[in-house]
Enzyme design. Structure first.
Site, PDB file in Angstrom:
ATOM      1  N   LYS A 139      73.033  96.871  77.145  1.00  0.00           N
ATOM      2  CA  LYS A 139      71.712  96.700  77.752  1.00  0.00           C
ATOM      3  C   LYS A 139      70.638  97.256  76.821  1.00  0.00           C
ATOM      4  O   LYS A 139      70.864  98.235  76.114  1.00  0.00           O
ATOM      5  CB  LYS A 139      71.636  97.353  79.129  1.00  0.00           C
ATOM      6  N   LYS A 146      72.475 105.785  81.985  1.00  0.00           N
ATOM      7  CA  LYS A 146      72.185 105.798  80.555  1.00  0.00           C
ATOM      8  C   LYS A 146      70.680 105.631  80.333  1.00  0.00           C
ATOM      9  O   LYS A 146      69.958 105.104  81.179  1.00  0.00           O
ATOM     10  CB  LYS A 146      72.937 104.665  79.846  1.00  0.00           C
ATOM     11  N   ASP A 147      70.236 106.053  79.142  1.00  0.00           N
ATOM     12  CA  ASP A 147      68.815 106.001  78.804  1.00  0.00           C
ATOM     13  C   ASP A 147      68.254 104.594  78.954  1.00  0.00           C
ATOM     14  O   ASP A 147      68.913 103.608  78.628  1.00  0.00           O
ATOM     15  CB  ASP A 147      68.606 106.458  77.363  1.00  0.00           C
ATOM     16  N   ARG A 148      67.009 104.525  79.410  1.00  0.00           N
ATOM     17  CA  ARG A 148      66.333 103.230  79.514  1.00  0.00           C
ATOM     18  C   ARG A 148      65.784 102.785  78.159  1.00  0.00           C
ATOM     19  O   ARG A 148      65.976 101.642  77.753  1.00  0.00           O
ATOM     20  CB  ARG A 148      65.201 103.305  80.535  1.00  0.00           C
ATOM     21  N   ARG A 200      62.774 106.868  68.954  1.00  0.00           N
ATOM     22  CA  ARG A 200      62.588 105.721  69.849  1.00  0.00           C
ATOM     23  C   ARG A 200      61.420 104.831  69.424  1.00  0.00           C
ATOM     24  O   ARG A 200      60.700 104.297  70.284  1.00  0.00           O
ATOM     25  CB  ARG A 200      62.414 106.168  71.290  1.00  0.00           C
TER      26      ARG A 200
END
Length: 344
Positions: free
Chosen positions: A50, A79-81, A21
């Site tokens: 997104k 879902k993951d931010r 990340r």
């Protein structure tokens, strides 16, 4: 004080390391839908990309631009931010909105397509999620890393709940227990988050003990087995040679408890084993029963489909597909010791 431990590894502690990340584009999640929009109906399904936003926030923004209540916006899963994710949302069609919402102008959100459908998109309506991950600053033996992947392809990995299930610094289990024990007034979503954290913690404890014993991916007599790709479970009799063969072929998986009231239960040796683990946390199992949470089962084993690796210098790319409710970080931790990049 209840703390989240380092759950035991099925392949031993990895020697390799890396950073995830560093950028949102390093963690790409694409939803695999169970239902495709029909092209007609009273709801508009939106295929959304997104970036660095969470699912609930996007749903509220879509409700605003569509002129509907937030509860009327549908999506299949959270879902993951800190990622780039692609997933379906649905909004009810009303007279004041146009045929599509591609020009909604929501920051961090791009609506890639829109199609009509007869029904609102409901939670859980998905086959799985496809992940494309980039690990930077990779430091490790490529051959050993590939051997780990080969073992995962053939045997799967322990299906732990990931750290995001337990909240910031893993505090939701203890905080949830404290608040629920005092019968504090909680919003419905907060109550659900705390109960989920407690059940996930207990499941992980049962799974961790089976990893220590080396039988997390084999059948114990009396186990409740789950069919691959199904929610169907049945009691196993290990004297049946077909059971062991089906488990080895990943056709069926042993399951562990998401404790609560009722639900199917294992028998014999498997029941005694689960009870011996859960009796270490009677206060948590009591809270779940007091809150009338319905018990269910979860596979102890996770099989990442299509697991592939590409190493370019110090950058490692991974692709794989997971079933709903599984965690990419659970796969990563069996391959390398990773840390998340610092975010401003």
């Amino acid at each position: 004080m209840i703390e989240i431990p380092e759950w035991p590894f099925s392949l031993g502690v990895p020697a390799a390391s890396g950073v995830i990340r560093s950028y949102p584009e390093d963690f790409v999640v694409e939803e695999i839908p169970k239902v495709e929009p029909a092209g007609e109906g009273e709801h508009l399904w939106l295929w959304v990309e997104k970036r660095s936003t969470n699912t609930d926030w996007v749903a509220r923004q879509l409700a605003r631009v569509a002129g509907c209540a937030a509860r009327d916006v549908g999506f299949a899963g959270l879902k993951d931010r800190h990622a780039v994710t692609l997933q379906w949302f649905s909004v009810p069609i009303c007279e004041s909105m146009g045929e599509n919402l591609e020009d909604a102008g929501i920051e961090g959100v791009t609506i890639l397509a829109s199609h009509k459908h007869h029904r609102k998109l409901k939670r859980g309506t998905l086959k799985g999620n496809r992940f494309r991950l980039k690990i930077r600053n990779f430091d490790g033996d490529p051959g050993e890393t590939e051997r780990r992947l080969q073992s995962i392809r053939s045997d799967g990995i322990p299906n732990y709940f990931g750290p995001q299930r337990f909240g910031h610094a893993g505090r939701n289990v203890q905080r949830g227990y404290d608040l629920l024990r005092r019968r504090a007034r909680l919003q419905r979503n907060k109550r659900s988050i705390y109960l989920s954290a407690i059940r996930s913690y207990l499941f992980n404890q049962v799974l961790a003990e089976r990893v220590r014993q080396g039988n997390w991916n084999t059948m114990m007599d009396g186990d409740l087995a789950k069919l691959e790709g199904s929610q169907s479970v049945f009691v196993c009799d290990i004297s049946n040679p077909d059971i062991e063969d089906r488990c080895r072929r990943l056709d069926i998986h042993p399951t562990g408890p998401l404790p609560g009231e009722g639900g199917a239960r294992p028998e014999g040796q498997a029941a005694e084993f689960e009870q011996s683990v859960l009796e270490n946390w009677p206060e948590l199992t009591d809270i779940l029963r007091e809150q009338r949470v319905q018990a269910s089962r979860r596979s102890l084993r996770l099989h990442p489909a299509g697991l592939e690796l590409n190493l370019d210098g110090s950058e490692l790319d991974l692709t794989f597909v997971l079933s709903p409710g599984s965690y990419a970080t659970t796969v990563l931790r069996e391959i390398l010791m990773f840390r998340e990049a610092e975010r401003s």
